[in-house]
Design a protein around this motif. Structure first.
Motif, PDB file in Angstrom:
ATOM      1  N   ARG A   2      53.858 -50.764  60.205  1.00 35.58           N
ATOM      2  CA  ARG A   2      55.265 -50.351  60.280  1.00 35.58           C
ATOM      3  C   ARG A   2      55.456 -48.995  60.960  1.00 35.58           C
ATOM      4  O   ARG A   2      56.566 -48.478  61.001  1.00 35.58           O
ATOM      5  CB  ARG A   2      55.870 -50.275  58.879  1.00 35.58           C
ATOM      6  CG  ARG A   2      55.885 -51.586  58.143  1.00 35.58           C
ATOM      7  CD  ARG A   2      56.623 -51.413  56.840  1.00 35.58           C
ATOM      8  NE  ARG A   2      56.474 -52.584  55.979  1.00 35.58           N
ATOM      9  CZ  ARG A   2      57.031 -52.674  54.786  1.00 35.58           C
ATOM     10  NH1 ARG A   2      57.749 -51.673  54.303  1.00 35.58           N
ATOM     11  NH2 ARG A   2      56.855 -53.758  54.057  1.00 35.58           N
ATOM     12  N   GLY A   3      54.366 -48.388  61.415  1.00 33.31           N
ATOM     13  CA  GLY A   3      54.474 -47.080  62.059  1.00 33.31           C
ATOM     14  C   GLY A   3      54.472 -45.919  61.086  1.00 33.31           C
ATOM     15  O   GLY A   3      54.636 -44.768  61.489  1.00 33.31           O
ATOM     16  N   THR A  54      51.381 -43.638  61.751  1.00 33.41           N
ATOM     17  CA  THR A  54      51.551 -42.937  63.029  1.00 33.41           C
ATOM     18  C   THR A  54      52.546 -41.794  62.877  1.00 33.41           C
ATOM     19  O   THR A  54      52.291 -40.670  63.322  1.00 33.41           O
ATOM     20  CB  THR A  54      52.003 -43.915  64.128  1.00 33.41           C
ATOM     21  OG1 THR A  54      51.039 -44.967  64.227  1.00 33.41           O
ATOM     22  CG2 THR A  54      52.137 -43.226  65.472  1.00 33.41           C
ATOM     23  N   SER A  55      53.663 -42.058  62.239  1.00 32.23           N
ATOM     24  CA  SER A  55      54.679 -41.027  62.023  1.00 32.23           C
ATOM     25  C   SER A  55      54.154 -39.897  61.136  1.00 32.23           C
ATOM     26  O   SER A  55      54.357 -38.710  61.438  1.00 32.23           O
ATOM     27  CB  SER A  55      55.916 -41.664  61.394  1.00 32.23           C
ATOM     28  OG  SER A  55      56.879 -40.687  61.093  1.00 32.23           O
ATOM     29  N   VAL A  63      46.367 -46.170  66.047  1.00 32.48           N
ATOM     30  CA  VAL A  63      47.043 -44.925  65.661  1.00 32.48           C
ATOM     31  C   VAL A  63      46.603 -43.798  66.587  1.00 32.48           C
ATOM     32  O   VAL A  63      47.432 -43.059  67.125  1.00 32.48           O
ATOM     33  CB  VAL A  63      46.765 -44.558  64.184  1.00 32.48           C
ATOM     34  CG1 VAL A  63      47.201 -43.127  63.872  1.00 32.48           C
ATOM     35  CG2 VAL A  63      47.457 -45.539  63.246  1.00 32.48           C
ATOM     36  N   LYS A  84      48.095 -44.298  70.103  1.00 34.56           N
ATOM     37  CA  LYS A  84      49.549 -44.080  70.136  1.00 34.56           C
ATOM     38  C   LYS A  84      49.888 -42.594  70.126  1.00 34.56           C
ATOM     39  O   LYS A  84      50.896 -42.182  70.698  1.00 34.56           O
ATOM     40  CB  LYS A  84      50.222 -44.745  68.940  1.00 34.56           C
ATOM     41  CG  LYS A  84      50.353 -46.230  69.055  1.00 34.56           C
ATOM     42  CD  LYS A  84      51.049 -46.770  67.811  1.00 34.56           C
ATOM     43  CE  LYS A  84      51.074 -48.267  67.784  1.00 34.56           C
ATOM     44  NZ  LYS A  84      51.667 -48.795  66.550  1.00 34.56           N
TER      45      LYS A  84
END
Length: 179
Positions: free
Chosen positions: A97-98, A101-102, A134, A137
């Motif tokens: 869901r990101g 990464t966030s 990750v 990105k």
């Protein structure tokens, strides 16, 4: 999503998160899979807080809608050479869901800002495709493969090593904002 410094009060939620994901975590983070009891989680959190007070590590918990869903740790902090390593895990139901990464991007801002670090390493086992995504990105550069770097569940595995420099992060952050 919120990122909150670890607290002893999170011990029950951490033990529950680990228990629910024990097979998933055991594959790449066997030490984390040992935190499935409240006592072990509590001991871990007390140690993390003590080490954070000395600046040895920093650890945060990730929450979505009030539920603990993951953790990020900054470790091997070397103030002289201005570098550290970052690691994390997330509940399987929140993967993809990101969120990681966030959260890692936010922690990188702390690393390259207030901590004034120059280099962050991210290492992951060869078969850990989500962690490789990750790293990619977020603009980490793949620097190579460390052969038989880690013993996971009795088997030596190779690790990818990725790194992000402060300069690269600043460039990536500015280019991301202009999109």
């Amino acid at each position: 999503m919120s990122i909150i410094p670890v607290a002893v009060e999170h011990a029950i939620a951490l033990a529950s998160l680990v228990e629910k994901n024990i097979e998933h975590l055991a594959a790449f983070l066997p030490a984390v899979s040992n935190l499935s009891s409240v006592e072990a989680a509590n001991d871990h959190l007390c140690s993390a807080l003590e080490r954070a007070s000395k600046g040895d590590i920093f650890e945060w918990h990730l929450f979505v809608e009030g539920a603990l869903c993951g953790s990020i740790r900054l470790k091997d902090i070397d103030k002289e050479d201005q570098k550290a390593k970052i690691g994390y895990f997330i509940d399987r139901q929140y993967a993809g869901r990101g969120i990681v990464t966030s959260a890692v991007s936010t922690v990188l801002g702390f690393c390259f800002g207030p901590l004034n670090l120059n280099r962050i390493e991210l290492r992951c086992a060869i078969g850990n495709a989500p962690s490789m995504r990750v790293a990619e990105k977020l603009g980490f550069m793949h620097e190579g493969t460390l052969r038989q770097e880690e013993c996971l569940n009795g088997v030596f595995v190779d690790q990818h090593i990725y790194a992000l420099l402060k300069h690269d992060f600043e460039l990536y952050s500015h280019s991301s904002m202009s999109r």
